[in-house]
Design a protein around this motif. Structure first.
Motif, PDB file in Angstrom:
ATOM      1  N   ILE A  82       0.880  -1.170   0.000  1.00 56.10           N
ATOM      2  CA  ILE A  82       0.000   0.000   0.000  1.00 56.10           C
ATOM      3  C   ILE A  82       0.913   1.215   0.000  1.00 56.10           C
ATOM      4  O   ILE A  82       1.746   1.365   0.899  1.00 56.10           O
ATOM      5  CB  ILE A  82      -0.918   0.000   1.239  1.00 56.10           C
ATOM      6  CG1 ILE A  82      -1.809  -1.249   1.225  1.00 56.10           C
ATOM      7  CG2 ILE A  82      -1.737   1.276   1.299  1.00 56.10           C
ATOM      8  CD1 ILE A  82      -2.588  -1.460   2.503  1.00 56.10           C
ATOM      9  N   VAL A  83       0.773   2.062  -0.983  1.00 56.50           N
ATOM     10  CA  VAL A  83       1.697   3.188  -1.106  1.00 56.50           C
ATOM     11  C   VAL A  83       1.066   4.539  -0.760  1.00 56.50           C
ATOM     12  O   VAL A  83       1.794   5.500  -0.503  1.00 56.50           O
ATOM     13  CB  VAL A  83       2.323   3.255  -2.523  1.00 56.50           C
ATOM     14  CG1 VAL A  83       3.226   2.056  -2.765  1.00 56.50           C
ATOM     15  CG2 VAL A  83       1.262   3.340  -3.600  1.00 56.50           C
ATOM     16  N   ASP A  84      -0.260   4.606  -0.732  1.00 54.07           N
ATOM     17  CA  ASP A  84      -0.871   5.904  -0.424  1.00 54.07           C
ATOM     18  C   ASP A  84      -0.987   6.092   1.087  1.00 54.07           C
ATOM     19  O   ASP A  84      -1.224   5.143   1.838  1.00 54.07           O
ATOM     20  CB  ASP A  84      -2.247   6.040  -1.100  1.00 54.07           C
ATOM     21  CG  ASP A  84      -3.250   5.038  -0.582  1.00 54.07           C
ATOM     22  OD1 ASP A  84      -4.127   5.456   0.195  1.00 54.07           O
ATOM     23  OD2 ASP A  84      -3.140   3.846  -0.931  1.00 54.07           O
ATOM     24  N   ALA A  85      -0.801   7.321   1.527  1.00 51.84           N
ATOM     25  CA  ALA A  85      -0.797   7.643   2.959  1.00 51.84           C
ATOM     26  C   ALA A  85      -2.123   7.295   3.619  1.00 51.84           C
ATOM     27  O   ALA A  85      -2.141   6.800   4.757  1.00 51.84           O
ATOM     28  CB  ALA A  85      -0.473   9.119   3.160  1.00 51.84           C
ATOM     29  N   THR A  86      -3.227   7.509   2.937  1.00 57.16           N
ATOM     30  CA  THR A  86      -4.534   7.203   3.503  1.00 57.16           C
ATOM     31  C   THR A  86      -4.673   5.712   3.778  1.00 57.16           C
ATOM     32  O   THR A  86      -5.182   5.311   4.826  1.00 57.16           O
ATOM     33  CB  THR A  86      -5.661   7.672   2.550  1.00 57.16           C
ATOM     34  OG1 THR A  86      -5.505   9.068   2.323  1.00 57.16           O
ATOM     35  CG2 THR A  86      -7.031   7.395   3.131  1.00 57.16           C
ATOM     36  N   GLY A  87      -4.215   4.884   2.858  1.00 51.33           N
ATOM     37  CA  GLY A  87      -4.264   3.436   3.042  1.00 51.33           C
ATOM     38  C   GLY A  87      -3.419   2.980   4.211  1.00 51.33           C
ATOM     39  O   GLY A  87      -3.840   2.132   5.010  1.00 51.33           O
TER      40      GLY A  87
END
Length: 124
Positions: A82-87
């Motif tokens: 998971i690369v997005d900050a929200t994830g």
């Protein structure tokens, strides 16, 4: 295996504290097994790590094929970073809800450096 079946199988093992994660060695091609924390959200299973430089994380980044043994129930699947900050924040929140040490660490700004989503393979 339908998504409902995946969700029910994961719900049945969610109370376990750890799982045995087997990855394929990125250099050797040999199987590599470690014990890690995990969280379940419906049909989704997530893994978090304090350090992305661990062998298992680098193995998963090269070849996402994984086997998960949760209290004797075995799943196969594909793990993806998971690369997005929200994830990552979402996985961090799940970990803090399940593990007191993760909750405590969050008070001191300590949390996962990375997270992985595992897509569970359908049974034949």
């Amino acid at each position: 295996m339908t998504n409902e079946t995946v969700a029910s199988r994961l719900a049945a093992v969610n109370h376990h504290g750890t799982l045995q994660l087997t990855t394929i060695g990125r250099k050797t091609g040999k199987l590599h097994t470690v014990t890690v924390w995990f969280v379940v959200d419906g049909k989704n299973l997530y893994l978090g790590t304090l350090k992305l430089r661990r062998d298992w994380t680098r193995n998963v980044m090269k070849n996402g094929q994984v086997e998960l043994d949760i209290g004797g129930t075995v799943f196969t699947g594909h793990a993806k970073q998971i690369v997005d900050a929200t994830g990552i924040q979402r996985v961090t929140a799940f970990l803090s809800q399940k593990y007191w040490a993760a909750w405590l660490g969050s008070w001191f700004g300590i949390g996962p450096e990375g997270a992985f989503a595992v897509t569970i393979a359908r049974r034949p």
